[in-house]
Design a protein around this motif. Sequence first.
Motif, PDB file in Angstrom:
ATOM      1  N   PRO A  14      21.254 -36.828 -16.360  1.00 40.95           N
ATOM      2  CA  PRO A  14      20.161 -37.904 -17.122  1.00 40.95           C
ATOM      3  C   PRO A  14      19.812 -38.681 -16.304  1.00 40.95           C
ATOM      4  CG  PRO A  14      22.290 -37.828 -17.982  1.00 40.95           C
ATOM      5  CD  PRO A  14      22.545 -36.782 -17.016  1.00 40.95           C
ATOM      6  N   TYR A  15      20.604 -39.564 -15.537  1.00 37.67           N
ATOM      7  CA  TYR A  15      20.134 -40.462 -14.740  1.00 37.67           C
ATOM      8  C   TYR A  15      19.232 -40.011 -13.645  1.00 37.67           C
ATOM      9  CZ  TYR A  15      23.640 -43.071 -17.109  1.00 37.67           C
ATOM     10  OH  TYR A  15      24.373 -43.642 -18.163  1.00 37.67           O
ATOM     11  N   CYS A  16      19.215 -38.836 -13.081  1.00 42.32           N
ATOM     12  CA  CYS A  16      18.211 -38.470 -12.522  1.00 42.32           C
ATOM     13  C   CYS A  16      16.948 -38.583 -12.697  1.00 42.32           C
ATOM     14  CB  CYS A  16      18.564 -37.019 -11.739  1.00 42.32           C
ATOM     15  SG  CYS A  16      19.923 -36.835 -10.938  1.00 42.32           S
ATOM     16  N   THR A  17      16.701 -37.906 -14.091  1.00 41.76           N
ATOM     17  CA  THR A  17      15.419 -37.716 -15.102  1.00 41.76           C
ATOM     18  C   THR A  17      14.786 -39.158 -15.140  1.00 41.76           C
ATOM     19  OG1 THR A  17      16.284 -35.888 -16.038  1.00 41.76           O
ATOM     20  CG2 THR A  17      14.370 -37.101 -16.924  1.00 41.76           C
ATOM     21  N   MET A  18      15.820 -40.257 -15.612  1.00 40.02           N
ATOM     22  CA  MET A  18      15.466 -41.716 -15.916  1.00 40.02           C
ATOM     23  C   MET A  18      14.878 -42.388 -14.513  1.00 40.02           C
ATOM     24  SD  MET A  18      18.651 -42.921 -17.970  1.00 40.02           S
ATOM     25  CE  MET A  18      18.518 -44.568 -17.914  1.00 40.02           C
ATOM     26  N   MET A  19      15.458 -41.879 -13.365  1.00 40.67           N
ATOM     27  CA  MET A  19      14.939 -42.521 -12.139  1.00 40.67           C
ATOM     28  C   MET A  19      13.728 -41.971 -11.736  1.00 40.67           C
ATOM     29  SD  MET A  19      15.386 -44.113  -9.284  1.00 40.67           S
ATOM     30  CE  MET A  19      16.837 -44.444  -8.625  1.00 40.67           C
ATOM     31  N   THR A  49      25.639 -41.118   2.921  1.00 43.39           N
ATOM     32  CA  THR A  49      26.365 -42.157   2.068  1.00 43.39           C
ATOM     33  C   THR A  49      27.844 -42.225   1.555  1.00 43.39           C
ATOM     34  OG1 THR A  49      25.820 -40.614  -0.083  1.00 43.39           O
ATOM     35  CG2 THR A  49      24.109 -41.920   0.852  1.00 43.39           C
ATOM     36  N   GLY A  50      28.601 -40.927   2.059  1.00 42.84           N
ATOM     37  CA  GLY A  50      29.744 -41.048   1.630  1.00 42.84           C
ATOM     38  C   GLY A  50      30.036 -40.961   0.065  1.00 42.84           C
ATOM     39  N   GLN A  51      28.887 -40.547  -0.720  1.00 47.00           N
ATOM     40  CA  GLN A  51      28.957 -40.476  -2.255  1.00 47.00           C
ATOM     41  C   GLN A  51      28.553 -39.119  -2.643  1.00 47.00           C
ATOM     42  OE1 GLN A  51      29.734 -42.814  -4.222  1.00 47.00           O
ATOM     43  NE2 GLN A  51      29.984 -44.603  -2.698  1.00 47.00           N
ATOM     44  N   MET A  52      29.314 -38.632  -3.538  1.00 48.38           N
ATOM     45  CA  MET A  52      29.108 -37.375  -4.352  1.00 48.38           C
ATOM     46  C   MET A  52      27.933 -37.333  -5.436  1.00 48.38           C
ATOM     47  SD  MET A  52      30.565 -34.735  -2.923  1.00 48.38           S
ATOM     48  CE  MET A  52      30.402 -33.384  -4.127  1.00 48.38           C
ATOM     49  N   GLY A  53      27.867 -38.806  -5.926  1.00 45.17           N
ATOM     50  CA  GLY A  53      26.994 -38.706  -7.202  1.00 45.17           C
ATOM     51  C   GLY A  53      25.518 -38.722  -7.120  1.00 45.17           C
ATOM     52  N   VAL A  54      24.773 -38.350  -7.950  1.00 46.06           N
ATOM     53  CA  VAL A  54      23.286 -38.527  -8.233  1.00 46.06           C
ATOM     54  C   VAL A  54      23.141 -39.239  -9.255  1.00 46.06           C
ATOM     55  CG1 VAL A  54      23.055 -36.529  -6.771  1.00 46.06           C
ATOM     56  CG2 VAL A  54      23.431 -36.097  -9.290  1.00 46.06           C
ATOM     57  N   PRO A  55      21.826 -39.759  -9.435  1.00 43.64           N
ATOM     58  CA  PRO A  55      20.770 -39.872  -8.364  1.00 43.64           C
ATOM     59  C   PRO A  55      21.395 -40.706  -7.128  1.00 43.64           C
ATOM     60  CG  PRO A  55      19.947 -41.041  -9.872  1.00 43.64           C
ATOM     61  CD  PRO A  55      21.412 -40.584 -10.518  1.00 43.64           C
ATOM     62  N   GLN A  56      20.783 -40.484  -5.982  1.00 42.39           N
ATOM     63  CA  GLN A  56      20.825 -41.362  -4.896  1.00 42.39           C
ATOM     64  C   GLN A  56      19.414 -41.353  -4.294  1.00 42.39           C
ATOM     65  OE1 GLN A  56      24.362 -41.601  -2.250  1.00 42.39           O
ATOM     66  NE2 GLN A  56      25.108 -39.798  -3.281  1.00 42.39           N
ATOM     67  N   THR A  57      19.111 -42.569  -4.170  1.00 46.05           N
ATOM     68  CA  THR A  57      17.699 -42.679  -3.858  1.00 46.05           C
ATOM     69  C   THR A  57      17.403 -43.463  -2.514  1.00 46.05           C
ATOM     70  OG1 THR A  57      16.971 -42.672  -6.164  1.00 46.05           O
ATOM     71  CG2 THR A  57      15.406 -43.264  -4.542  1.00 46.05           C
ATOM     72  N   ASN A  58      16.761 -42.844  -1.792  1.00 46.50           N
ATOM     73  CA  ASN A  58      16.447 -43.529  -0.362  1.00 46.50           C
ATOM     74  C   ASN A  58      15.214 -44.112  -0.359  1.00 46.50           C
ATOM     75  OD1 ASN A  58      15.597 -43.866   2.328  1.00 46.50           O
ATOM     76  ND2 ASN A  58      17.763 -43.180   2.858  1.00 46.50           N
ATOM     77  N   ILE A  59      15.000 -45.328  -0.344  1.00 43.91           N
ATOM     78  CA  ILE A  59      13.869 -46.412  -0.542  1.00 43.91           C
ATOM     79  C   ILE A  59      13.629 -47.049   1.042  1.00 43.91           C
ATOM     80  CG2 ILE A  59      12.587 -48.043  -1.381  1.00 43.91           C
ATOM     81  CD1 ILE A  59      14.022 -47.385  -3.815  1.00 43.91           C
ATOM     82  N   VAL A  64      20.063 -46.547  -2.779  1.00 43.22           N
ATOM     83  CA  VAL A  64      20.398 -46.914  -3.961  1.00 43.22           C
ATOM     84  C   VAL A  64      21.255 -45.773  -4.706  1.00 43.22           C
ATOM     85  CG1 VAL A  64      19.323 -47.683  -6.403  1.00 43.22           C
ATOM     86  CG2 VAL A  64      18.153 -48.240  -4.269  1.00 43.22           C
ATOM     87  N   LEU A  65      22.355 -46.268  -5.278  1.00 49.67           N
ATOM     88  CA  LEU A  65      23.147 -45.187  -6.038  1.00 49.67           C
ATOM     89  C   LEU A  65      22.799 -45.289  -7.538  1.00 49.67           C
ATOM     90  CD1 LEU A  65      25.323 -42.890  -5.944  1.00 49.67           C
ATOM     91  CD2 LEU A  65      26.985 -44.554  -5.794  1.00 49.67           C
ATOM     92  N   GLY A  66      22.643 -44.361  -8.209  1.00 46.92           N
ATOM     93  CA  GLY A  66      22.496 -44.388  -9.614  1.00 46.92           C
ATOM     94  C   GLY A  66      20.957 -44.789  -9.779  1.00 46.92           C
ATOM     95  N   PHE A  67      20.841 -45.183 -11.240  1.00 48.82           N
ATOM     96  CA  PHE A  67      19.516 -45.658 -11.883  1.00 48.82           C
ATOM     97  C   PHE A  67      19.613 -47.228 -11.924  1.00 48.82           C
ATOM     98  CE2 PHE A  67      16.706 -46.843 -15.452  1.00 48.82           C
ATOM     99  CZ  PHE A  67      15.510 -46.416 -14.790  1.00 48.82           C
ATOM    100  N   ASP A  68      19.069 -47.705 -11.082  1.00 50.33           N
ATOM    101  CA  ASP A  68      18.964 -49.321 -10.629  1.00 50.33           C
ATOM    102  C   ASP A  68      17.601 -50.066 -10.410  1.00 50.33           C
ATOM    103  OD1 ASP A  68      19.579 -51.946  -9.782  1.00 50.33           O
ATOM    104  OD2 ASP A  68      21.262 -51.367  -8.716  1.00 50.33           O
ATOM    105  N   PRO A  69      16.947 -50.042 -11.546  1.00 48.89           N
ATOM    106  CA  PRO A  69      15.552 -50.420 -11.492  1.00 48.89           C
ATOM    107  C   PRO A  69      15.288 -51.807 -10.683  1.00 48.89           C
ATOM    108  CG  PRO A  69      16.071 -49.737 -13.696  1.00 48.89           C
ATOM    109  CD  PRO A  69      17.429 -49.905 -12.889  1.00 48.89           C
ATOM    110  N   ARG A  71      17.107 -53.009  -8.268  1.00 42.91           N
ATOM    111  CA  ARG A  71      17.307 -52.732  -6.757  1.00 42.91           C
ATOM    112  C   ARG A  71      16.143 -51.959  -6.325  1.00 42.91           C
ATOM    113  NH1 ARG A  71      19.558 -53.055  -2.257  1.00 42.91           N
ATOM    114  NH2 ARG A  71      20.482 -51.123  -1.096  1.00 42.91           N
ATOM    115  N   ILE A  72      15.462 -50.829  -6.896  1.00 39.49           N
ATOM    116  CA  ILE A  72      14.524 -50.052  -6.714  1.00 39.49           C
ATOM    117  C   ILE A  72      13.218 -51.187  -6.308  1.00 39.49           C
ATOM    118  CG2 ILE A  72      12.767 -48.511  -7.408  1.00 39.49           C
ATOM    119  CD1 ILE A  72      15.150 -47.324  -9.296  1.00 39.49           C
TER     120      ILE A  72
END
Length: 78
Positions: A14-19, A49-59, A64-69, A71-72
């Motif tokens: 769901p956080y991928c969709t939000m992103m 990244t050493g991380q398994m979680g999504v979303p991960q966004t490269n800007i 940016v790990l997770g949904f972090d408006p 930081r984006i």
Amino acid sequence: MTNQVTVYSTNTCPYCTMMKNFLDQNGIAYTDVNVQKDPVAASRLVQATGQMGVPQTNINGEWVLGFDPQRIQSLLKQ
């Protein structure tokens, strides 16, 4: 200025969709990489990244790990 934005996501996150909705609403172009369908991209992501979680966004080279408006917004070139 062009921002290089890549969202690594899965179908069920769901956080991928939000992103992606956030980026769409703000008119930010991005590439969507579905790590569920692309195991090579998934392993590259974990190596980067050493991380398994999504979303991960490269800007623009920053992660940016997770949904972090906030930081984006701070990483986008205006």
